[in-house]
Design a protein around this motif. Sequence first.
Motif, PDB file in Angstrom:
ATOM      1  N   THR A  17      -8.153 126.205 -15.044  1.00  0.00           N
ATOM      2  CA  THR A  17      -9.620 126.181 -14.772  1.00  0.00           C
ATOM      3  C   THR A  17      -9.598 127.942 -14.352  1.00  0.00           C
ATOM      4  O   THR A  17     -10.938 128.535 -14.733  1.00  0.00           O
ATOM      5  CB  THR A  17      -9.794 125.728 -13.428  1.00  0.00           C
ATOM      6  OG1 THR A  17      -9.511 124.390 -13.598  1.00  0.00           O
ATOM      7  CG2 THR A  17     -11.233 125.925 -13.110  1.00  0.00           C
ATOM      8  N   LEU A  18      -8.900 128.729 -13.820  1.00  0.00           N
ATOM      9  CA  LEU A  18      -9.116 130.027 -13.622  1.00  0.00           C
ATOM     10  C   LEU A  18      -9.053 130.938 -14.707  1.00  0.00           C
ATOM     11  O   LEU A  18      -9.850 131.699 -14.891  1.00  0.00           O
ATOM     12  CB  LEU A  18      -8.182 130.516 -12.447  1.00  0.00           C
ATOM     13  CG  LEU A  18      -7.983 132.132 -12.034  1.00  0.00           C
ATOM     14  CD1 LEU A  18      -9.331 132.194 -11.440  1.00  0.00           C
ATOM     15  CD2 LEU A  18      -6.784 132.405 -11.297  1.00  0.00           C
ATOM     16  N   GLU A  58     -11.951 133.809 -19.165  1.00  0.00           N
ATOM     17  CA  GLU A  58     -12.691 133.861 -20.404  1.00  0.00           C
ATOM     18  C   GLU A  58     -14.218 133.863 -20.365  1.00  0.00           C
ATOM     19  O   GLU A  58     -14.818 134.263 -21.326  1.00  0.00           O
ATOM     20  CB  GLU A  58     -11.826 132.790 -21.480  1.00  0.00           C
ATOM     21  CG  GLU A  58     -10.513 133.001 -21.709  1.00  0.00           C
ATOM     22  CD  GLU A  58      -9.719 132.125 -22.280  1.00  0.00           C
ATOM     23  OE1 GLU A  58     -10.310 130.830 -22.626  1.00  0.00           O
ATOM     24  OE2 GLU A  58      -8.345 132.098 -22.866  1.00  0.00           O
ATOM     25  N   ALA A  59     -14.540 132.872 -19.913  1.00  0.00           N
ATOM     26  CA  ALA A  59     -16.166 132.617 -19.876  1.00  0.00           C
ATOM     27  C   ALA A  59     -16.610 133.992 -19.244  1.00  0.00           C
ATOM     28  O   ALA A  59     -17.748 134.428 -19.717  1.00  0.00           O
ATOM     29  CB  ALA A  59     -16.366 131.291 -18.802  1.00  0.00           C
ATOM     30  N   ALA A  79     -16.513 136.429 -21.798  1.00  0.00           N
ATOM     31  CA  ALA A  79     -17.551 136.391 -23.041  1.00  0.00           C
ATOM     32  C   ALA A  79     -18.879 136.406 -22.511  1.00  0.00           C
ATOM     33  O   ALA A  79     -19.610 137.119 -23.236  1.00  0.00           O
ATOM     34  CB  ALA A  79     -17.484 134.974 -23.327  1.00  0.00           C
ATOM     35  N   ARG A  80     -19.179 136.111 -21.151  1.00  0.00           N
ATOM     36  CA  ARG A  80     -20.676 136.621 -20.617  1.00  0.00           C
ATOM     37  C   ARG A  80     -20.689 138.074 -20.420  1.00  0.00           C
ATOM     38  O   ARG A  80     -22.129 138.525 -20.744  1.00  0.00           O
ATOM     39  CB  ARG A  80     -20.504 135.755 -19.348  1.00  0.00           C
ATOM     40  CG  ARG A  80     -22.069 136.091 -18.498  1.00  0.00           C
ATOM     41  CD  ARG A  80     -23.072 135.173 -18.917  1.00  0.00           C
ATOM     42  NE  ARG A  80     -24.544 135.742 -18.177  1.00  0.00           N
ATOM     43  CZ  ARG A  80     -24.735 135.144 -17.326  1.00  0.00           C
ATOM     44  NH1 ARG A  80     -23.980 134.117 -16.645  1.00  0.00           N
ATOM     45  NH2 ARG A  80     -25.952 135.508 -16.297  1.00  0.00           N
ATOM     46  N   LEU A  81     -19.832 138.769 -19.984  1.00  0.00           N
ATOM     47  CA  LEU A  81     -19.861 140.208 -20.102  1.00  0.00           C
ATOM     48  C   LEU A  81     -20.130 140.957 -21.512  1.00  0.00           C
ATOM     49  O   LEU A  81     -20.877 141.857 -21.702  1.00  0.00           O
ATOM     50  CB  LEU A  81     -18.567 140.735 -19.519  1.00  0.00           C
ATOM     51  CG  LEU A  81     -18.771 140.789 -17.946  1.00  0.00           C
ATOM     52  CD1 LEU A  81     -17.083 141.224 -17.406  1.00  0.00           C
ATOM     53  CD2 LEU A  81     -19.719 141.446 -17.121  1.00  0.00           C
ATOM     54  N   THR A 112     -10.880 142.530 -22.579  1.00  0.00           N
ATOM     55  CA  THR A 112      -9.939 141.560 -22.894  1.00  0.00           C
ATOM     56  C   THR A 112      -8.460 142.065 -22.754  1.00  0.00           C
ATOM     57  O   THR A 112      -8.454 143.366 -22.295  1.00  0.00           O
ATOM     58  CB  THR A 112      -9.887 141.419 -24.747  1.00  0.00           C
ATOM     59  OG1 THR A 112      -9.637 142.953 -25.054  1.00  0.00           O
ATOM     60  CG2 THR A 112     -11.225 141.007 -25.136  1.00  0.00           C
ATOM     61  N   MET A 113      -7.535 141.096 -22.672  1.00  0.00           N
ATOM     62  CA  MET A 113      -6.218 141.824 -22.293  1.00  0.00           C
ATOM     63  C   MET A 113      -5.476 142.404 -23.418  1.00  0.00           C
ATOM     64  O   MET A 113      -4.628 143.349 -23.322  1.00  0.00           O
ATOM     65  CB  MET A 113      -5.216 140.397 -22.127  1.00  0.00           C
ATOM     66  CG  MET A 113      -5.725 139.657 -21.131  1.00  0.00           C
ATOM     67  SD  MET A 113      -5.627 140.462 -19.291  1.00  0.00           S
ATOM     68  CE  MET A 113      -4.149 139.770 -18.800  1.00  0.00           C
TER      69      MET A 113
END
Length: 152
Positions: free
Chosen positions: A70-71, A76-77, A80-82, A100-101
């Motif tokens: 979940t974390l 990732e969400a 993506a939002r940023l 991103t990593m």
Amino acid sequence: MDESNINWILAIACLLAGIGLGALGYHLLNSGADGMQRLRQRLAERDRELSALRDGMDEHFDEVGRLTETLRQNGEALAARLATDADTLGARSRPARGLTMDEAATAADEGSDNSPPAPRDYADGSGGTLSEDFGLKEADSQDGEKLDAPRY
């Protein structure tokens, strides 16, 4: 005393002695079995505790796995939002840090090339100790001026 009475007394004494020896033997033999029974009971109790602990550990690891998944999904969400918010605000001309990593890993690899150079007052390749001849320039000039160490 009559001979028949002695036989009866001997028979009763032997019977009582046999009963006493039988009871003593039963007690001695049964005490080992009783101890074995207690050990079996303790072993069964420990097995139940161990199985309960294993079940609890399995549930714990399942829950931790779900929480980490979940974390990760939330991370990732958020990334993506940023990214979408940065696109809508028109801030794509600047480099996006930490989205991103992969970018963080390449920045860490490039950081080793951008390490600051060693100061000039230290000897090259000697592990950071002062050079023995630092600042001791001979007066080779005809004017007799003292030469200072070069400043970079």
